[in-house]
Scaffold this active site. Structure first.
Site, PDB file in Angstrom:
ATOM      1  N   THR A  99       1.025  -4.543   4.212  1.00 60.89           N
ATOM      2  CA  THR A  99       0.705  -4.919   5.595  1.00 60.89           C
ATOM      3  C   THR A  99       0.072  -6.304   5.720  1.00 60.89           C
ATOM      4  O   THR A  99       0.114  -6.907   6.787  1.00 60.89           O
ATOM      5  CB  THR A  99      -0.251  -3.887   6.226  1.00 60.89           C
ATOM      6  OG1 THR A  99      -1.450  -3.804   5.439  1.00 60.89           O
ATOM      7  CG2 THR A  99       0.395  -2.519   6.303  1.00 60.89           C
ATOM      8  N   ASP A 100      -0.505  -6.828   4.629  1.00 54.00           N
ATOM      9  CA  ASP A 100      -1.264  -8.080   4.726  1.00 54.00           C
ATOM     10  C   ASP A 100      -0.423  -9.245   5.228  1.00 54.00           C
ATOM     11  O   ASP A 100      -0.906 -10.073   6.013  1.00 54.00           O
ATOM     12  CB  ASP A 100      -1.887  -8.438   3.376  1.00 54.00           C
ATOM     13  CG  ASP A 100      -3.109  -7.591   3.047  1.00 54.00           C
ATOM     14  OD1 ASP A 100      -3.554  -6.831   3.928  1.00 54.00           O
ATOM     15  OD2 ASP A 100      -3.619  -7.692   1.914  1.00 54.00           O
TER      16      ASP A 100
ATOM     17  N   THR B  97       0.825  -1.214   0.000  1.00 50.50           N
ATOM     18  CA  THR B  97       0.000   0.000   0.000  1.00 50.50           C
ATOM     19  C   THR B  97       0.857   1.261   0.000  1.00 50.50           C
ATOM     20  O   THR B  97       0.507   2.260  -0.633  1.00 50.50           O
ATOM     21  CB  THR B  97      -0.948   0.008   1.211  1.00 50.50           C
ATOM     22  OG1 THR B  97      -1.821  -1.112   1.122  1.00 50.50           O
ATOM     23  CG2 THR B  97      -1.780   1.273   1.252  1.00 50.50           C
TER      24      THR B  97
END
Length: 320
Positions: free
Chosen positions: A85-86, A12
């Site tokens: 971040t996942d 992101t």
């Protein structure tokens, strides 16, 4: 000249909206640094440019190769990895295992808001990560996640919120420190990480239990794998019909490790009638409070390194 190496992998923090088709990672490492205005003694390399939800084991391996190359450079003080971040917590744990023979800090960070936002959290998170990576206080810290002003140990960190800016936590333990106005404050010691040589992890089944998932379904889900991790109920329990499948797997030297669906607390063999005591009797090992996703990476690395059944059990006992 001493400097920090920033390895960009997408996520992101490097994403922009594209023609009403959603947000996707598109900025290279140099473009990212330029866009968010980070300055100082840094060197930038783009490893991959992907959303971390698209990573596979080979992606992890390639990133680790780039990280180790940077760590070998005597002029590199520390490494920062910009990352989605996942799956950041999984990459962090993988790196903590394959790079623990180095003292230099490895810091992962990212953003919850993409780079098109004027108020994106990416710039602050990256600035904090660089602060950690270049500080002498961080020597020996190993791999960590810096996000929302806090520093989290790779072993314990979890993504706990899908979109809040304070996305990460270490349930039950808390952060090891924080960054406050470019000042590092460490408040607790970290666990010693065991070193495992770099390999592409072997495939390991990760099965999250739910009501109605019995031995027959469990057998289908684990068929063909060389290792199995169970995200069991509560303290480490399963449906009674799963016990026989575990026994069969272990008899074939296929390791089965029990973790919990809960994000806090350890698994222990306490309950019978299919519970942890029966799973232990069937030959399963227990992983304490280590998350199932991380146990899967650990076991995959051990299998890829051709460790014996007994050696794998001994190593698991050291890391949990």
């Amino acid at each position: 000249m001493k400097h920090v190496k920033v390895i960009a992998t997408g996520g992101t923090i490097a994403s922009l909206p594209k023609n009403n088709e959603g947000v996707s990672a598109s900025l290279s490492g140099k473009e990212l640094i330029k866009k968010i205005g980070i300055e100082g003694d840094i060197e930038v390399k783009s490893s991959v440019t992907l959303g971390s939800y698209t990573f596979d084991y080979k992606t992890l391996y390639c990133i680790a190769v780039d990280v180790i190359e940077a760590l070998k450079d005597p002029n590199v003080q520390g490494v920062v990895i910009t990352h989605g971040t996942d799956t950041m917590e999984e990459t962090a744990y993988y790196l903590s295992l394959v790079t623990s023979n180095y003292d230099k800090p490895i810091v992962l960070t990212g953003a919850q808001l993409d780079a098109s936002h004027s108020f994106s959290d990416g710039a602050k998170n990256l600035s904090d990560a660089i602060t950690v990576a270049k500080s002498e206080k961080s020597i020996g810290v190993g791999t960590c996640v810096v996000f929302g002003g806090f520093i989290y140990e790779a072993r314990d960190v979890h993504k706990v919120d899908t979109n809040a800016l304070e996305a990460f936590s270490s349930p039950g333990w808390g952060p090891i420190g924080r960054v406050d106005n470019q000042k590092l404050i460490f408040k607790r010691s970290i666990n010693e990480s065991i070193f495992i040589p770099l390999e592409v992890p072997a495939p390991v089944a990760l099965v999250r239990l739910g009501i109605g998932l019995d031995g027959e379904e469990f057998k289908r889900l684990t068929n063909g794998y060389r290792g199995v991790v169970i995200q069991a109920f509560g303290r480490g329990n399963a449906h009674s019909t799963i016990t026989e499948v575990v026994k069969e797997l272990v008899s074939k030297d296929i390791p089965v490790i029990v973790t919990s669906r809960c994000i806090r607390g350890s698994v222990l063999p306490v309950y019978s009638n299919g519970g942890g005591i029966d799973l232990e009797k069937a030959g399963a090992w227990f992983a304490g409070d280590l998350a199932g996703e991380k146990v899967r990476l650990l076991l995959g690395l051990l299998i890829a390194n051709k460790k014996s059944f007994n050696t794998m059990q001994n190593i698991l006992e050291k890391v949990v």
